[in-house]
Design a protein around this motif. Sequence first.
Motif, mmCIF file in Angstrom:
data_model
loop_
_atom_site.group_PDB
_atom_site.id
_atom_site.type_symbol
_atom_site.label_atom_id
_atom_site.label_comp_id
_atom_site.label_asym_id
_atom_site.label_seq_id
_atom_site.Cartn_x
_atom_site.Cartn_y
_atom_site.Cartn_z
ATOM 1 N N GLN A 7 -31.903 3.333 -43.347
ATOM 2 C CA GLN A 7 -30.906 3.213 -42.285
ATOM 3 C C GLN A 7 -29.506 3.041 -42.876
ATOM 4 O OE1 GLN A 7 -31.495 3.657 -38.867
ATOM 5 N NE2 GLN A 7 -29.273 3.846 -39.092
ATOM 6 N N ASP A 35 -26.331 5.542 -42.477
ATOM 7 C CA ASP A 35 -25.073 5.037 -41.909
ATOM 8 C C ASP A 35 -23.863 5.506 -42.715
ATOM 9 O OD1 ASP A 35 -26.296 1.736 -40.796
ATOM 10 O OD2 ASP A 35 -26.386 3.719 -39.858
ATOM 11 N N TYR A 74 -23.955 10.936 -36.708
ATOM 12 C CA TYR A 74 -24.323 9.939 -35.699
ATOM 13 C C TYR A 74 -23.169 9.470 -34.830
ATOM 14 C CZ TYR A 74 -28.954 9.318 -37.786
ATOM 15 O OH TYR A 74 -30.225 9.517 -38.237
ATOM 16 N N ASN A 100 -20.029 0.174 -43.765
ATOM 17 C CA ASN A 100 -21.334 0.772 -44.006
ATOM 18 C C ASN A 100 -21.570 0.970 -45.502
ATOM 19 O OD1 ASN A 100 -21.574 0.802 -41.244
ATOM 20 N ND2 ASN A 100 -21.441 3.019 -41.021
ATOM 21 N N GLN A 149 -34.803 -0.092 -32.283
ATOM 22 C CA GLN A 149 -33.468 0.317 -32.721
ATOM 23 C C GLN A 149 -32.526 0.496 -31.531
ATOM 24 O OE1 GLN A 149 -32.523 0.700 -36.137
ATOM 25 N NE2 GLN A 149 -30.576 0.534 -35.068
ATOM 26 N N ARG A 150 -33.017 1.179 -30.480
ATOM 27 C CA ARG A 150 -32.180 1.417 -29.298
ATOM 28 C C ARG A 150 -31.785 0.075 -28.657
ATOM 29 N NH1 ARG A 150 -33.288 5.888 -31.161
ATOM 30 N NH2 ARG A 150 -31.531 5.140 -32.363
ATOM 31 N N ASP A 200 -29.184 -1.648 -30.887
ATOM 32 C CA ASP A 200 -27.880 -0.970 -30.798
ATOM 33 C C ASP A 200 -27.082 -1.487 -29.606
ATOM 34 O OD1 ASP A 200 -28.984 2.387 -31.863
ATOM 35 O OD2 ASP A 200 -28.436 0.594 -33.014
ATOM 36 N N TYR A 225 -24.661 -5.164 -30.119
ATOM 37 C CA TYR A 225 -23.430 -4.402 -30.345
ATOM 38 C C TYR A 225 -22.257 -5.308 -30.717
ATOM 39 C CZ TYR A 225 -19.797 -0.856 -29.768
ATOM 40 O OH TYR A 225 -18.753 0.005 -29.992
ATOM 41 N N ARG A 247 -22.634 -6.911 -34.126
ATOM 42 C CA ARG A 247 -22.529 -6.060 -35.312
ATOM 43 C C ARG A 247 -21.186 -5.363 -35.467
ATOM 44 N NH1 ARG A 247 -28.176 -2.685 -35.344
ATOM 45 N NH2 ARG A 247 -29.590 -4.449 -35.520
ATOM 46 N N ASN A 291 -25.160 3.932 -26.030
ATOM 47 C CA ASN A 291 -26.285 3.081 -26.390
ATOM 48 C C ASN A 291 -27.141 2.744 -25.166
ATOM 49 O OD1 ASN A 291 -25.415 3.171 -29.022
ATOM 50 N ND2 ASN A 291 -24.447 1.165 -28.989
#
Lengths: 226, 224
Positions: A111, A115, A122, A136, B111-112, B115, B119, B122, B136
């Motif tokens: 991952q 990134d 993405y 990242n 993961q979804r 995200d 959010y 992160r 997302n």
Amino acid sequence: MAKDMTLFWGFGSPPCWRTMIALEEKNFQGYNQKLLSFDKGEHKSKEVMDINPRGQLPTFKHGDKILNESYAACMYLESQFKSQGTQLIPESAAEQALMYQRMFEILTFQQKLYDVVYYEYYVPEGERLDSALKRNKEALTAELQLWENYLQKMETGSYLAGKKFTMADVVGFPVVAYAFHHGLSEERYPKLTEYYNLVKERPSMKATWPKDWQENPQGTDKLKDL
Amino acid sequence: MAQDMTLHWSSGSPPCWRVLIALEEKNLKGYNQKLLSMEKGEHKGKETLDINPRGQVPAFKHGNNVVNESIAACLYLESQFKSSGNKLIPDSAQEQALTYQRALEALNLQQRLADLAQYTMRVPEAERHDSAVKRNREALAAELQIWEGYLQKGGPYLAGKNFSMADVVFFPLIAIILRFGLSQEKHPSLTRYYNQVKDRPSVKATWPPHWVNNPPGMDMLKDL
């Protein structure tokens, strides 16, 4: 056996490579396979969607058993064909624990690699920020140092989970190889380089080496400053 | 056996809950355990770092065997204690394939969810975009539709008739998603699955302590 297997795959995909490595390690050659183009949107074609409603590659089936997730395909092949080809899951508790641990840690490594290397894939143009890519890259650097450290603590010539090649390497080697393909410094990561040079000689790796790299071995230099 | 095991965990964390469920399913009770508060940063304490240098929970060891990644720990326990408790990986090729496939597919849902739910944790404030949050949300909604479809066509468990590793991995995710307010009316098959699995002994025994008698503090998914 292999005749009942079908794999749809594409260039630029560590998960596709994994499934192909697992098939080779378990001595499955001659399976039905089709190389598709992500750029042309062929991963969203009907023949893929019929097996994989997510429209992703790899898309893999054995008879009527669908195993699109690369780790699922690897584990299924090992479990169903334990005595065939390479034994990919060690017997002893200690070896097995380390193997499973590294195998799943690879997902974190993957991952963080994506990134950076697939940032533009993405993130839509309007949302891209230098500060985000910088962050990242820092995260990937920390992750690379962790793996460099893991290998440093083991004897020379070790694989990711110890003395023997295991499923941790089936899933992990493609990620390491992609890092070097995108310019990772051999000087700064000598242990990862040693690992890469050790494993790339393996027959299953040579048989499945990305054909697009053979034509264009340079890749990119996205990771050269890491 | 279980006395040689140590688990550091957090209430409500799906990866932690997986390992707790797996331990129960394999009849491994009496292991050493430590409940940590992620809010207070306790997962970065020395004791946890000694097991998991990443400073994350779950942190799990069996003797000197360290297996922190939740699915790795579950697979290790199933493999090492195959004949103990419930079988989590079926033998038959058909069921086994579906078990592995769904167990690993669940990571897409994880993961979804992360995200969206993580959010603001992160992404620094100056880098946030409404368009990203919207994307997302749409991705999570689409992902949930996939699972709704699987459970509509099949079931009652993810791999068919029997509870398996796929449910160990997936259930904690759907439980937290429903707790975050996902519409039960719009997701009838997922709701039916949730109601079926929540009463399983291993799930009841490991229900997040801070959820018991505590209504959810947020409903971020109610309009999904």
